[in-house]
Design a protein around this motif. Structure first.
Motif, mmCIF file in Angstrom:
data_model
loop_
_atom_site.group_PDB
_atom_site.id
_atom_site.type_symbol
_atom_site.label_atom_id
_atom_site.label_comp_id
_atom_site.label_asym_id
_atom_site.label_seq_id
_atom_site.Cartn_x
_atom_site.Cartn_y
_atom_site.Cartn_z
ATOM 1 N N TYR A 49 54.615 44.119 15.995
ATOM 2 C CA TYR A 49 55.902 43.468 15.789
ATOM 3 C C TYR A 49 56.953 44.227 16.583
ATOM 4 C CZ TYR A 49 60.200 41.685 13.772
ATOM 5 O OH TYR A 49 61.435 41.116 13.626
ATOM 6 N N LEU B 24 62.098 40.589 10.183
ATOM 7 C CA LEU B 24 60.813 41.020 9.620
ATOM 8 C C LEU B 24 60.846 40.983 8.100
ATOM 9 C CD1 LEU B 24 57.968 42.313 10.090
ATOM 10 C CD2 LEU B 24 59.118 44.551 9.973
ATOM 11 N N LEU C 237 51.023 44.079 8.273
ATOM 12 C CA LEU C 237 50.692 44.010 9.691
ATOM 13 C C LEU C 237 49.607 45.004 10.075
ATOM 14 C CD1 LEU C 237 54.302 43.619 11.074
ATOM 15 C CD2 LEU C 237 52.488 41.928 11.296
#
Length: 238
Positions: A210, A217, A232
């Motif tokens: 990311y 986020l 993630l």
């Protein structure tokens, strides 16, 4: 002068058959704080070392103010660096360490007192570094990074060894630095504190998982940076 203080463009670094980072791209805008996150071995330190000219990319580029670190005419005026491996001669005083640092970069003598004050070490300036706590050593490392009056800081785990008050002080300092137009790229495992400090995050696990605004986020009620980070990272291990 570009809009970005730091640009990492398709950075790849290999060591023999091992790939430390693979096609990593992100930017640090002027006046912003970017948190560089990832598990141990994810490539955070490799990326920071490439940014500050300590490691040559296998492919891609890392730029400060639009050029590689090696091409900066006066590097200390562009970027201050605090990283593991930037050690201290423990037998000398904090003031002497900073005197050496400022002579090395050609900074004026007044900078020693200025940075001691900035990091809260004025009263400890004549103490030998070997008597410092881990948190005080971290503050001294930050003072050394600031000696050339840079507009950008690259910090690798600067909160290690700081107590809760020290971590809060560091977060406030970095926010004030950015509010004054400075830019910060900071690697940290202190996710809860980082969430209240950074504008953007880059999450690495060799590749970029990311890169973007923290607000994009962490969107939902009850979401946290820590929650999204582990989603993630664990997703890459599935």
């Amino acid at each position: 002068m570009t809009d970005n203080a730091i640009e990492v463009r398709h950075l790849t670094k290999t060591y023999g058959s091992r790939t430390a980072v693979d096609d990593v791209s992100f930017a640090v805008r002027r006046g912003s704080i970017v948190g560089l996150l990832g598990p141990n071995g994810a490539g955070k330190s490799t990326t920071l070392r490439a940014v500050v000219g300590l490691s040559a990319p296998t492919d891609g580029a890392a730029l400060i103010d639009g050029v590689p670190f090696a091409r900066l005419a006066q590097p200390s005026a562009h970027v201050g660096v605090q990283m593991d491996g930037f050690g201290f001669e423990v037998g000398i005083t904090a003031r002497r360490h900073l005197e050496i640092a400022r002579l090395a970069v050609g900074a004026p003598r007044r900078r020693v007192d200025e940075v001691l004050d900035e990091v809260g070490l004025t009263n400890d300036a004549r103490r030998r570094v070997k008597s410092f706590s881990t948190g005080m050593v971290q503050r001294l490392g930050l003072a050394a990074a600031l000696i050339g009056a840079p507009r950008t800081l690259v910090l690798d785990e600067p909160s290690n060894g700081l107590d809760p008050d020290g971590i809060r002080w560091l977060c406030r300092y970095l926010r004030a630095f950015a509010a004054d137009g400075g830019s910060v790229l900071v690697s940290s495992h202190q996710l809860a504190e980082l969430e209240h400090t950074v504008d953007e995050v880059v999450i690495l696990n060799q590749k970029v998982l990311y890169s973007g605004a923290l607000a994009d986020l962490v969107r939902g009620d009850g979401d946290s940076l820590e929650d999204r980070y582990f989603e993630l990272v664990e997703g890459t291990r599935a």
